[in-house]
Scaffold this active site. Sequence first.
Site, PDB file in Angstrom:
ATOM      1  N   LYS A 127       4.415  -4.376   5.908  1.00 19.04           N
ATOM      2  CA  LYS A 127       4.518  -4.388   4.447  1.00 19.04           C
ATOM      3  C   LYS A 127       5.955  -4.100   3.997  1.00 19.04           C
ATOM      4  O   LYS A 127       6.435  -4.671   3.018  1.00 19.04           O
ATOM      5  CB  LYS A 127       3.545  -3.366   3.842  1.00 19.04           C
ATOM      6  CG  LYS A 127       2.084  -3.786   4.002  1.00 19.04           C
ATOM      7  CD  LYS A 127       1.788  -4.992   3.132  1.00 19.04           C
ATOM      8  CE  LYS A 127       0.395  -5.512   3.281  1.00 19.04           C
ATOM      9  NZ  LYS A 127       0.139  -6.729   2.497  1.00 19.04           N
ATOM     10  N   SER A 187       0.852  -1.188   0.000  1.00 19.94           N
ATOM     11  CA  SER A 187       0.000   0.000   0.000  1.00 19.94           C
ATOM     12  C   SER A 187       0.887   1.237   0.000  1.00 19.94           C
ATOM     13  O   SER A 187       2.037   1.185   0.444  1.00 19.94           O
ATOM     14  CB  SER A 187      -0.865  -0.042   1.252  1.00 19.94           C
ATOM     15  OG  SER A 187      -1.068   1.243   1.757  1.00 19.94           O
ATOM     16  N   SER A 188       0.327   2.337  -0.473  1.00 15.55           N
ATOM     17  CA  SER A 188       1.127   3.563  -0.547  1.00 15.55           C
ATOM     18  C   SER A 188       1.485   4.097   0.846  1.00 15.55           C
ATOM     19  O   SER A 188       2.324   4.990   0.958  1.00 15.55           O
ATOM     20  CB  SER A 188       0.380   4.633  -1.340  1.00 15.55           C
ATOM     21  OG  SER A 188      -0.856   4.906  -0.731  1.00 15.55           O
ATOM     22  N   CYS A 189       0.880   3.546   1.898  1.00  9.44           N
ATOM     23  CA  CYS A 189       1.213   4.048   3.241  1.00  9.44           C
ATOM     24  C   CYS A 189       2.606   3.604   3.699  1.00  9.44           C
ATOM     25  O   CYS A 189       3.075   4.032   4.750  1.00  9.44           O
ATOM     26  CB  CYS A 189       0.163   3.663   4.264  1.00  9.44           C
ATOM     27  SG  CYS A 189       0.103   1.912   4.555  1.00  9.44           S
ATOM     28  N   HIS A 197     -12.273   1.737   5.540  1.00 16.66           N
ATOM     29  CA  HIS A 197     -11.611   2.878   4.908  1.00 16.66           C
ATOM     30  C   HIS A 197     -12.666   3.944   4.614  1.00 16.66           C
ATOM     31  O   HIS A 197     -13.867   3.692   4.731  1.00 16.66           O
ATOM     32  CB  HIS A 197     -10.932   2.442   3.598  1.00 16.66           C
ATOM     33  CG  HIS A 197      -9.631   1.760   3.835  1.00 16.66           C
ATOM     34  ND1 HIS A 197      -9.464   0.407   3.663  1.00 16.66           N
ATOM     35  CD2 HIS A 197      -8.429   2.241   4.242  1.00 16.66           C
ATOM     36  CE1 HIS A 197      -8.221   0.093   3.958  1.00 16.66           C
ATOM     37  NE2 HIS A 197      -7.570   1.174   4.315  1.00 16.66           N
ATOM     38  N   TYR A 239       1.057  -1.355  10.312  1.00 16.85           N
ATOM     39  CA  TYR A 239       0.729  -1.997   9.037  1.00 16.85           C
ATOM     40  C   TYR A 239       1.871  -1.757   8.033  1.00 16.85           C
ATOM     41  O   TYR A 239       2.323  -2.677   7.345  1.00 16.85           O
ATOM     42  CB  TYR A 239      -0.587  -1.402   8.506  1.00 16.85           C
ATOM     43  CG  TYR A 239      -0.993  -1.889   7.146  1.00 16.85           C
ATOM     44  CD1 TYR A 239      -1.698  -3.086   7.003  1.00 16.85           C
ATOM     45  CD2 TYR A 239      -0.689  -1.167   5.988  1.00 16.85           C
ATOM     46  CE1 TYR A 239      -2.078  -3.538   5.754  1.00 16.85           C
ATOM     47  CE2 TYR A 239      -1.071  -1.613   4.736  1.00 16.85           C
ATOM     48  CZ  TYR A 239      -1.771  -2.800   4.623  1.00 16.85           C
ATOM     49  OH  TYR A 239      -2.140  -3.251   3.376  1.00 16.85           O
TER      50      TYR A 239
HETATM   51  P1  GDP Z   1      -5.962   6.584   5.329  1.00 19.41           P
HETATM   52  O1  GDP Z   1      -5.958   6.931   3.881  1.00 19.41           O
HETATM   53  O2  GDP Z   1      -4.931   5.571   5.693  1.00 19.41           O
HETATM   54  O3  GDP Z   1      -5.842   7.817   6.197  1.00 19.41           O
HETATM   55  O4  GDP Z   1      -7.328   5.846   5.701  1.00 19.41           O
HETATM   56  P2  GDP Z   1      -8.896   6.128   5.595  1.00 19.41           P
HETATM   57  O5  GDP Z   1      -9.412   5.728   4.272  1.00 19.41           O
HETATM   58  O6  GDP Z   1      -9.524   5.424   6.771  1.00 19.41           O
HETATM   59  O7  GDP Z   1      -9.121   7.696   5.858  1.00 19.41           O
HETATM   60  C1  GDP Z   1      -8.871   8.689   4.917  1.00 19.41           C
HETATM   61  C2  GDP Z   1      -9.294  10.059   5.450  1.00 19.41           C
HETATM   62  O8  GDP Z   1     -10.724  10.149   5.465  1.00 19.41           O
HETATM   63  C3  GDP Z   1      -8.839  10.412   6.859  1.00 19.41           C
HETATM   64  O9  GDP Z   1      -8.459  11.777   6.867  1.00 19.41           O
HETATM   65  C4  GDP Z   1     -10.111  10.224   7.684  1.00 19.41           C
HETATM   66  O10 GDP Z   1     -10.129  10.999   8.871  1.00 19.41           O
HETATM   67  C5  GDP Z   1     -11.176  10.697   6.707  1.00 19.41           C
HETATM   68  N1  GDP Z   1     -12.557  10.231   6.952  1.00 19.41           N
HETATM   69  C6  GDP Z   1     -13.674  11.012   6.947  1.00 19.41           C
HETATM   70  N2  GDP Z   1     -14.777  10.295   7.212  1.00 19.41           N
HETATM   71  C7  GDP Z   1     -14.373   9.007   7.357  1.00 19.41           C
HETATM   72  C8  GDP Z   1     -15.057   7.782   7.624  1.00 19.41           C
HETATM   73  O11 GDP Z   1     -16.274   7.705   7.768  1.00 19.41           O
HETATM   74  N3  GDP Z   1     -14.281   6.659   7.699  1.00 19.41           N
HETATM   75  C9  GDP Z   1     -12.926   6.688   7.525  1.00 19.41           C
HETATM   76  N4  GDP Z   1     -12.220   5.544   7.580  1.00 19.41           N
HETATM   77  N5  GDP Z   1     -12.248   7.827   7.279  1.00 19.41           N
HETATM   78  C10 GDP Z   1     -12.960   8.972   7.193  1.00 19.41           C
END
Ligand code: GDP
Length: 316
Positions: free
Chosen positions: A144, A111-113, A183, A140
């Site tokens: 990876k 993953s890009s993380c 996500h 995580y």
């Molecule tokens: P990331 O890309 O590893 O940070 O993972 P996520 O997909 O969980 O979150 C992406 C961004 O979306 C972060 O800034 C979260 O705070 C925001 N976000 C806003 N609403 C939501 C929600 O309902 N679920 C999740 N997972 N993230 C949210």
Amino acid sequence: MKKMKGLKVLVFGSSGLVGSSLKRVLGNSNKISELITSSRKDTNLFHIEETKNKINEVKPNIIINAAARVGGIHANNTYRTEFILENLKINMNILESVIPHPDIKIINLGSSCIYPLNAESPIKESDIMTGVLEPTNSPYSMAKLSAIEMGRALNSQYGHKVLNLMPTNLYGPNDYFAEENSHVIPGMIYRMHKNKKNKEGAFSIWGTGDPLREFLFVDDLSESIEFLIDKKWEFDLLNIGSGEEISIKDLAVKLKKIISFEGELQYDNTKPDGNPRKLIDSKLINEMGWKSKTNIETGLKKTYTWFEKNYDKLRI
Ligand code: GDP
């Protein structure tokens, strides 16, 4: 169906977001003679003996490792122990099992993380291990990164070919749709749909809504794998992105329209933003001749249609 010529491919993690898409896409590929899919129902990848037995029994030309413990920002940041431990076990068991088989090629999904928090966007493959990780998902990422290092060790010591693919944030049918541990796309779809059904007036976006994310529709990733599967791998690390960036706020606005949610959008600042931006540079694979083809509008509509149809049998 068995075809005369082509590759025998074993997919680990076939019931997840990526694995189920691989079944759809690779099932139609004329490069593949046999597609064997494996999920936790038939092989427990936490056990090295079961992992070895599966590989020895199938004797594939290629293993695609799409098995992982994954989740959104909340899950990564909460179940930190399980995220590092389970992903290390899965990756190390598969990679240790192939030591006696240098002829089996491996496509390993990451993953890009894995890239450092301060890497400049668009993030290049060469930015790996040049700085500290983003703290919400560092366990995580470490697992990876260890898999990449192990693949490199196998290659230099025993000659294995391991291709590590680093897709940007993925979404699509068969994702994990839930309140807390998803996500952002499946999480927002789940919560916004629920708010609409319950006629709630407001929807809360986690964090500030400012972070930028690059999203890739999962079937586009599978098509990139189909594209790469019979190529000569000149790199062992490849970014797979769409090049399309959107803020979390704009994503919520798009979903509001698709879901027909009429309430107001609010922000929950008790939730973390995570990385402010993580656009990856997909120049290497683009130059090889692959490009993503599903734009965010189309991908979100397909995903929501799938969600509505499958609401009663979602994985919880
Ligand atoms: P990331 O890309 O590893 O940070 O993972 P996520 O997909 O969980 O979150 C992406 C961004 O979306 C972060 O800034 C979260 O705070 C925001 N976000 C806003 N609403 C939501 C929600 O309902 N679920 C999740 N997972 N993230 C949210």
